[in-house]
Design an enzyme around this catalytic site. Structure first.
Site, mmCIF file in Angstrom:
data_model
loop_
_atom_site.group_PDB
_atom_site.id
_atom_site.type_symbol
_atom_site.label_atom_id
_atom_site.label_comp_id
_atom_site.label_asym_id
_atom_site.label_seq_id
_atom_site.Cartn_x
_atom_site.Cartn_y
_atom_site.Cartn_z
ATOM 1 N N GLU A 32 -1.114 -13.393 86.922
ATOM 2 C CA GLU A 32 -1.192 -12.560 85.452
ATOM 3 C C GLU A 32 -1.993 -11.472 85.443
ATOM 4 O O GLU A 32 -2.406 -10.954 84.531
ATOM 5 C CB GLU A 32 -1.546 -13.406 84.574
ATOM 6 C CG GLU A 32 -0.391 -13.909 83.663
ATOM 7 C CD GLU A 32 0.829 -13.158 84.074
ATOM 8 O OE1 GLU A 32 0.881 -12.083 83.613
ATOM 9 O OE2 GLU A 32 2.070 -13.564 84.477
HETATM 10 C C1 FAD Z 1 -0.094 -19.988 91.944
HETATM 11 C C2 FAD Z 1 0.642 -18.584 91.974
HETATM 12 C C3 FAD Z 1 1.433 -18.361 90.858
HETATM 13 C C4 FAD Z 1 1.889 -17.222 90.579
HETATM 14 N N1 FAD Z 1 2.981 -16.912 89.850
HETATM 15 C C5 FAD Z 1 3.621 -15.639 89.719
HETATM 16 C C6 FAD Z 1 4.731 -15.607 88.978
HETATM 17 O O1 FAD Z 1 5.116 -16.540 88.454
HETATM 18 N N2 FAD Z 1 5.193 -14.527 88.963
HETATM 19 C C7 FAD Z 1 4.925 -13.320 89.673
HETATM 20 O O2 FAD Z 1 5.515 -12.393 89.516
HETATM 21 N N3 FAD Z 1 3.725 -13.487 90.630
HETATM 22 C C8 FAD Z 1 3.014 -14.654 90.355
HETATM 23 N N4 FAD Z 1 2.032 -14.676 91.363
HETATM 24 C C9 FAD Z 1 1.495 -13.749 91.839
HETATM 25 C C10 FAD Z 1 0.104 -13.295 91.407
HETATM 26 O O3 FAD Z 1 0.373 -12.522 89.951
HETATM 27 C C11 FAD Z 1 -0.366 -12.136 92.258
HETATM 28 O O4 FAD Z 1 -0.821 -12.980 93.488
HETATM 29 C C12 FAD Z 1 -1.591 -11.254 91.651
HETATM 30 O O5 FAD Z 1 -0.983 -10.355 90.893
HETATM 31 C C13 FAD Z 1 -2.321 -10.615 92.950
HETATM 32 O O6 FAD Z 1 -1.311 -9.888 93.894
HETATM 33 P P1 FAD Z 1 -1.595 -10.206 95.281
HETATM 34 O O7 FAD Z 1 -1.771 -11.527 95.669
HETATM 35 O O8 FAD Z 1 -0.691 -9.436 96.145
HETATM 36 O O9 FAD Z 1 -3.107 -9.484 95.624
HETATM 37 P P2 FAD Z 1 -3.503 -8.241 95.763
HETATM 38 O O10 FAD Z 1 -2.915 -7.303 94.906
HETATM 39 O O11 FAD Z 1 -3.435 -8.110 97.192
HETATM 40 O O12 FAD Z 1 -5.041 -8.148 95.422
HETATM 41 C C14 FAD Z 1 -6.036 -8.517 96.360
HETATM 42 C C15 FAD Z 1 -7.511 -8.139 95.984
HETATM 43 O O13 FAD Z 1 -7.469 -6.687 95.559
HETATM 44 C C16 FAD Z 1 -7.654 -6.051 94.383
HETATM 45 N N5 FAD Z 1 -7.083 -5.190 93.888
HETATM 46 C C17 FAD Z 1 -5.659 -4.993 94.424
HETATM 47 N N6 FAD Z 1 -5.240 -3.629 93.620
HETATM 48 C C18 FAD Z 1 -6.341 -3.334 93.101
HETATM 49 C C19 FAD Z 1 -6.742 -2.052 92.175
HETATM 50 N N7 FAD Z 1 -6.045 -1.084 92.262
HETATM 51 N N8 FAD Z 1 -7.964 -1.697 91.903
HETATM 52 C C20 FAD Z 1 -9.115 -2.808 91.984
HETATM 53 N N9 FAD Z 1 -8.745 -4.084 92.660
HETATM 54 C C21 FAD Z 1 -7.491 -4.208 93.257
HETATM 55 C C22 FAD Z 1 -7.307 -7.490 93.467
HETATM 56 O O14 FAD Z 1 -8.100 -7.742 92.261
HETATM 57 C C23 FAD Z 1 -7.556 -8.662 94.267
HETATM 58 O O15 FAD Z 1 -9.119 -9.162 94.169
HETATM 59 C C24 FAD Z 1 1.358 -16.132 91.296
HETATM 60 C C25 FAD Z 1 0.426 -16.335 92.097
HETATM 61 C C26 FAD Z 1 0.034 -17.654 92.520
HETATM 62 C C27 FAD Z 1 -0.943 -17.621 93.910
#
Ligand code: FAD
Length: 573
Positions: free
Chosen positions: A402
């Site tokens: 989220e």
């Molecule tokens: C169990 C689970 C359930 C989920 N359910 C859903 C769902 O139902 N629907 C859906 O759409 N998604 C879902 N997600 C996805 C989830 O919302 C994302 O994993 C999350 O938004 C982070 O994206 P990412 O994993 O690509 O991490 P990244 O975006 O790659 O982030 C990695 C790190 O970098 C930091 N970061 C990235 N960009 C920035 C920035 N601009 N400024 C500062 N810090 C930054 C982040 O805070 C984090 O610490 C789910 C994920 C999991 C693991």
């Protein structure tokens, strides 16, 4: 209603929590099989009307206030978060259709979703578009009355399962030729099975689950890769206007962010309850009062001051988060139903300001409460015999999905504070000062009120300091957004705890006047309310003394303008 929620949680959801954790999910050729008992539980939960609690009765809802929903949600989240997640998503997806769908869509989908016949999801994330949603690649091509959707989403909670006959996916995609970034994103309704005008199912859409993740926690919640349009025939219908998909989806995201905050609270709450009862039962060591006497009797660990400190930490944080979140629920209700337009506006602003705080503080500090619960259990806390190790694993995801807590912090400092020149914060400070200032000389809580007043002034001053940095060097607020949110959260919890303590103090004074004994512990034996109010006051005092000083240390750290993290080379050799 709450009695029924407790019954549902105790009799149906909680017993399935360890089952879901141990058994997990099975993926077979595009299908996902949920753990034993989940299907029956979903049926009972749906029949109870819990999914559409706050929604329009004409669309299958119950028309109840949000305050009641938040209370029930804490109970359900604490009982079985992996199960409850599907309910939260279903409600949010149905509410999206209610807000942005056509009349026909509303009638066709909302009643089936609010009553749990079908479930819903939210489909945003792609491999290259996690925090950076604007970078998504899923496309939509106009094709008569609908669009053809093509692309893959990852990490989609409840994307596929065997609980219901249909699954409704709100999918973010870019209409071919639309601008890059978030301004070119539209929202589509994509059912797993196509739906006839009479509500019967017409046949499968071109939507397929490509696999599920194997995770640290929430083992019973399917986290799916979803492939849309592998056969070139995935039909989606526009929700809202073209290219306005992000604005629409924000409705669901904001609701889900509050839901994730509640998840933090629910798991913190059950962790505290488990630790408290264990501390009463577990005997280890002699009382410190016995000195070095080897014959002194062994005592329950709750006699040890360090264990009491841990319990107090858990209790004050849990109660503070609860007060914050229920207050936000009240702000939501007033923002919708107050007869006064100004009041509606003020309450809406408070919901917007406090949403990232509920999400990020609730999940980060909820996690810490869970961690301390494991500590209270000692070695047994690390073992599966007791539930706290599962709570800890289940809790961790709440700071990630989220919108990660890093993104929440940027939302707080950027969108919710800087963008409106601090107006929401000024309104919140005005609200807090109305409670705090008249109580600075309170005979019993004056010192707590003074510390709270100081915390508010410190956060306001820190906000001004960061505001000045905004104009000069964006790296400074971005670097400090998370510590700022933490300080903001401590200030906020301190306020709600003080507010509760002032009420508790009045009640306690009245009860003690009627009590035969003037000793609180003695009086509490015959009237448990005495103990409850007494300890509520102590929660506020403990928080003011142990947690509020962190606001000072965070402010001092930020103001050093330390750039080490920016300057570090972070070589990988
Ligand atoms: C169990 C689970 C359930 C989920 N359910 C859903 C769902 O139902 N629907 C859906 O759409 N998604 C879902 N997600 C996805 C989830 O919302 C994302 O994993 C999350 O938004 C982070 O994206 P990412 O994993 O690509 O991490 P990244 O975006 O790659 O982030 C990695 C790190 O970098 C930091 N970061 C990235 N960009 C920035 C920035 N601009 N400024 C500062 N810090 C930054 C982040 O805070 C984090 O610490 C789910 C994920 C999991 C693991």
């Amino acid at each position: 209603v709450l009695d029924e929620a407790i019954k549902m949680a105790t009799d149906v959801l909680a017993p399935l929590n360890p089952v879901g954790d141990r058994e997990g999910l099975k993926y077979e050729n595009g299908n996902v099989i949920t753990p034993s008992g989940f299907k029956e539980a979903w049926k009972k939960f749906s029949e109870g009307g819990w999914i559409g609690m706050v929604h329009d009765p004409d669309l299958g809802g119950q028309g109840l206030p949000n305050v009641l929903k938040f209370l029930a949600s804490e109970i359900f989240a604490g009982a079985n978060i992996a199960f409850f997640l599907t309910s939260m998503l279903t409600e949010g997806a149905a509410h999206l259709i209610q807000a942005f769908g056509t009349d026909e869509m509303r009638k066709l989908y909302c009643p089936n979703m609010y009553t749990g016949r079908w479930t819903g999801t939210m489909c945003l994330t792609e491999p290259q578009a996690g925090s950076d949603v604007g970078n998504l690649k899923t496309s939509a091509r106009p094709n008569g009355d609908h669009y053809l959707i093509s692309g893959s989403k990852i990490f989609i909670s409840a994307g596929e399962h065997d609980l219901t006959e249909n699954i409704i996916h709100p999918v973010l995609a870019r209409i071919e030729g639309a601008p890059k970034g978030t301004k070119g994103i539209s929202l589509f309704l994509v059912p797993k099975y196509l739906v006839n005008p009479d509500g019967s199912l017409a046949g499968p859409n071109d939507v397929r689950c490509g696999g599920i993740e194997h995770k640290m926690g929430i083992h019973a919640s399917p986290t799916c890769t979803m492939n849309f349009g592998d056969e070139g025939n995935c039909r989606g219908w526009l929700l809202g206007e073209p290219n306005k998909g992000m604005a629409c989806m924000f409705q669901m995201m904001n609701e889900a962010r509050l839901g994730v905050g509640i998840q933090g609270l629910g798991l913190a709450s059950v962790a505290y309850q488990s630790a408290l009862s264990y501390a009463h039962e577990r005997t280890q060591g002699a009382s410190w009062k016995a000195g070095k006497d080897p014959n002194a009797p062994r005592v329950p660990i709750i006699e040890h001051p360090d264990v009491r400190r841990m319990l107090m930490f858990m209790k004050s944080l849990t109660e503070g988060m609860r007060a914050l979140m229920y207050s936000v629920a009240r702000h939501i209700d007033l923002s919708m139903h107050s007869p006064d337009e100004k009041e509606r506006e003020l309450n809406k602003n408070m919901v917007e300001l406090l949403t990232p705080v509920c999400k990020a503080y609730g999940s980060d500090w909820g996690f810490r409460v869970n961690e301390v619960a494991v500590q209270v259990f000692g070695g047994y806390g690390y073992c599966q015999e007791y539930p706290v190790e599962q709570y800890l694993r289940d809790q961790k995801i709440s700071s990630i999905y989220e919108g990660t807590n890093g993104i929440q912090a940027i939302d707080l400092i950027g969108r919710k504070i800087a963008r409106n020149n601090g107006e929401y914060l000024r309104q919140f400070v005005g609200m807090m000062k109305k409670v705090v200032e008249p109580n600075l000389d309170h005979p019993r809580l004056g010192s707590v009120a003074q510390k709270q007043n100081h915390a508010i002034d410190t956060v306001v001053e820190l906000t001004t300091w960061l505001g000045q940095a905004f104009g000069k060097d964006m790296a400074v607020p971005l670097l400090n957004a998370c510590p700022y949110l933490e300080a903001f959260g401590h200030m906020t919890l301190g306020y709600y705890l003080l507010q509760g303590a002032l009420i508790a103090d009045e009640k306690l004074q009245q009860l003690m006047k009627q009590s035969a004994s003037q000793d609180v512990a003695e009086a509490a034996k015959t009237n448990p309310d005495v103990g409850f109010y007494h300890d509520r006051i102590l929660s506020a005092r403990f928080f003011a003394n142990y947690m509020l000083p962190r606001v000072d240390s965070i402010a001092a750290a930020i103001k050093t303008d330390d750039r080490s993290a920016l300057e570090a080379l972070f070589g990988q050799d």
